[in-house]
Design an enzyme around this catalytic site. Structure first.
Site, PDB file in Angstrom:
ATOM      1  N   THR A   1      53.597  31.112  42.316  1.00 34.13           N
ATOM      2  CA  THR A   1      54.134  30.602  43.559  1.00 34.13           C
ATOM      3  C   THR A   1      53.428  31.361  44.682  1.00 34.13           C
ATOM      4  O   THR A   1      52.688  32.293  44.419  1.00 34.13           O
ATOM      5  CB  THR A   1      55.650  30.863  43.507  1.00 34.13           C
ATOM      6  OG1 THR A   1      56.164  30.164  42.379  1.00 34.13           O
ATOM      7  CG2 THR A   1      56.386  30.491  44.754  1.00 34.13           C
TER       8      THR A   1
ATOM      9  N   SER B   1      64.069  30.110  41.661  1.00 31.92           N
ATOM     10  CA  SER B   1      64.355  31.512  41.965  1.00 31.92           C
ATOM     11  C   SER B   1      63.716  31.932  43.287  1.00 31.92           C
ATOM     12  O   SER B   1      63.777  33.112  43.660  1.00 31.92           O
ATOM     13  CB  SER B   1      63.813  32.412  40.853  1.00 31.92           C
ATOM     14  OG  SER B   1      64.416  32.097  39.625  1.00 31.92           O
TER      15      SER B   1
ATOM     16  N   GLY C   1      58.345  33.623  39.695  1.00 28.38           N
ATOM     17  CA  GLY C   1      59.358  32.972  38.861  1.00 28.38           C
ATOM     18  C   GLY C   1      60.649  33.765  38.866  1.00 28.38           C
ATOM     19  O   GLY C   1      61.162  34.143  39.925  1.00 28.38           O
TER      20      GLY C   1
HETATM   21  N1  GLY Z   1      58.957  27.496  39.913  1.00 30.10           N
HETATM   22  C1  GLY Z   1      59.560  28.752  39.994  1.00 30.10           C
HETATM   23  C2  GLY Z   1      60.808  28.752  40.772  1.00 30.10           C
HETATM   24  O1  GLY Z   1      61.008  27.875  41.590  1.00 30.10           O
HETATM   25  O2  GLY Z   1      61.623  29.613  40.580  1.00 30.10           O
END
Ligand code: GLY
Length: 563
Positions: free
Chosen positions: A374, A446, A468
């Site tokens: 992310t 998260s 994550g």
């Molecule tokens: N894709 C990871 C999250 O949104 O936590």
């Protein structure tokens, strides 16, 4: 005393003694600060601020620029969350632009004939993609809270895509690492050569298809993505595999403004993202659990503090697995989970020794997978408005499927749903019905873009992180390092981190935690596992006089810059 950094003269604005001892120093500026995971995107944001744009204008420009220069996580094919602080009104806005499950999605769609989760389908196929929300989210923020025209904020991204930019070592290496997950053929000619070797450091990377897609967005707004040519091409691409997204799904995508989660820690307000992110709730829950302890006295990084944090994390993630999901589909007990009383009650269950996770809630022993990719950016403008934005494709380069006619990667966010109760997702997280797949639902996240405000409404800390399931605990530790341990921004972000997520019953730690501390933790019954560094907590802060920024040095290519 809160301490963010040093003045330009090398003196602390509040505490010169601590300053002279600090090993890491933040960047300082007088007018505003931008911190992102990629230097060119940061510079785009600073330029927008220089031209008189506010923090939201800069954030939207950075969001689109990262989609060009940081394609593993910056995106228009994914989704995310933006927290905005409007200083004048002392108002905080939470914008939910998380992906939505397509209308044809079904609860058990990722199970094979033996009722096992088909990992390929849920992670690396077109069926792994949720309906992207990024374009709608960024444009929503601009229209409601920005001051500049769409064309102005998209222009830098379009230029970077059309005229190209020199590939950094970081980008080339990340493409090399992702080679095995990127669908063969689709990204050739852009990111890979014919033999699937990644584009080399220093090469000029042009992305004409992406420039055209961004051009349509610039000209037509959200319709340039969710209707017309882009929508047609995306729906056509879906038919090359088992993808579910239709033109209708794209046309139905909705951004939602939600009430932020507001908590407090000592005399600071902590404002963060509500569901469908679990970030804000569990950040506040963990702060409530530990608030009654004098962590500063126990000492940053001590075994006592690490134990307490671990036990708070364990309890919060156990609750996450049962209670959290898209609030439009499931009843999330937000008040209860974030109440001070509940935090105190949980604190009473923590003793001197580790509580085995199975004693908190029965479940399967599983591994936590490698954190994904992310990206987060933090921005503060001259008026003290702030943006904390975290958005994602989920894994690095999402599903690995690139749409050549449109120039972007597709997310694999459907893996953040529970494909089968009790089965871990890519982050080792398990869950239940609250986060099951349903058409139109948003997968639990998260991501924890967070604003910390002082009594005067100054954004003393703007932070967030990728990683994550490791995101929430990363943000927790950055906050505590600043608010409780008196570290400056750079030290707070750089300090070694720990992580526990209930299942697996494992205390993860970065290198740099003292071996003595680790021994003491083992003595208390914790099972330890060292893993490579995680997160990128690019953070900014403002003390009313100076702007501070620090680009977490765990990832190459990042930049904090002010003016
Ligand atoms: N894709 C990871 C999250 O949104 O936590």
């Amino acid at each position: 005393m809160l301490f963010l950094g040093a003045s330009a003269a090398g003196q602390s604005t509040t505490n010169p003694i601590i300053q002279s001892q600090a090993r890491f120093q933040p960047v300082l500026a007088r007018q505003g600060m931008v911190v992102s995971a990629e230097a060119l995107a940061t510079q785009v944001g600073v330029e927008i601020l220089r031209k008189g744009g506010n923090a939201v204008d800069a954030a939207v420009a950075v969001g689109f620029a990262l989609a060009v220069t940081h394609p593993r996580a910056g995106n228009i094919g994914g989704g995310g969350f933006m927290m905005i602080h409007l200083r004048d009104e002392d108002r905080q806005v939470a914008i939910d632009y998380r992906e939505m499950a397509p209308a044809a999605a079904e609860r058990d769609m990722y199970l094979d004939e033996n009722e096992n989760v088909d990992q390929g389908k849920v992670r690396f196929s077109r069926a792994a993609a949720g309906v992207p929300g990024t374009v709608a989210g960024l444009l929503h923020a601009l229209e409601r809270y920005g001051t500049m025209k769409r064309r102005q904020v998209l222009a830098p991204a379009i230029k970077l895509a059309r005229s190209g930019f020199k590939v950094s070592r970081d980008l080339s290496r990340s493409l090399g690492r992702a080679r095995h997950v990127i669908e063969h053929g689709t990204a050739r000619g852009v990111f890979y050569d014919r033999d699937d070797n990644p584009i080399k450091t220093g090469t000029l990377l042009k992305q004409p298809a992406l420039a055209r897609t961004l051009g349509r967005i610039s000209k037509l707004g959200a319709d340039g993505f969710y209707r017309g040519e882009t929508a047609v091409q995306l729906a056509l691409d879906m038919q090359q595999g088992e993808g579910l997204i239709t033109q209708q799904d794209l046309g139905n995508y909705k951004v939602v403004e939600r009430d932020p989660i507001v908590g407090s820690f000592r005399d600071h307000r902590v404002v963060s993202m509500p569901p469908p992110s679990s970030g804000g709730i569990h950040l506040v829950q963990m702060l409530n659990i530990i608030e009654g302890d004098d962590l500063a006295e126990l000492g940053a990084g001590s075994a006592a503090v690490s134990h307490l944090l671990t036990e708070a994390m364990r309890r919060a993630y156990a609750d996450r697995s049962v209670h959290l999901g898209d609030p439009d589909f499931t009843q999330v007990p937000m008040r209860r989970l974030t109440s001070k009383d509940y935090g105190k009650a949980l604190r009473k269950t923590i003793g001197e020794r580790a509580t085995p996770s199975d004693k908190i809630n029965p479940g399967e022993q599983i591994e936590a997978a490698a954190p994904g990719n992310t990206t987060h950016f933090s921005i503060i403008d001259a008026d003290g408005n702030a943006v904390a934005n975290t958005y994602t494709l989920n894994f690095s380069y999402g599903s690995g499927i690139y749409v050549p006619s449109l120039g972007f990667f597709l997310n694999n966010e459907m893996d953040d749903f529970v494909a089968k109760p009790g089965e871990p997702n890519g982050y080792g997280l398990i869950g239940d019905e609250a986060n099951s797949v349903q058409p139109g639902k948003r997968p639990l996240s998260s991501m924890t873009p967070t604003l910390v405000l002082n009594r005067d409404g100054l954004p003393v800390l703007v932070t967030g992180s990728p990683g994550g399931s490791f995101i929430i605990t990363t943000v927790l530790q950055v906050l505590l390092n600043v608010l409780e341990h008196g570290m400056n921004l750079a030290e707070a972000v750089s300090a070694p981190r720990i992580h526990h997520q209930w299942k697996p019953d494992m205390l993860f730690h970065e290198r740099g935690v003292s071996p003595d501390t680790l021994k003491l933790l083992e003595g208390r019954g914790h099972t330890l596992r060292e893993r490579r560094v995680w997160g990128f907590a690019g953070s900014a802060g403002y003390d009313g006089e100076w702007f501070y920024g620090f680009a977490d040095s765990r990832r190459g290519g990042a930049l904090a810059e002010g003016y």
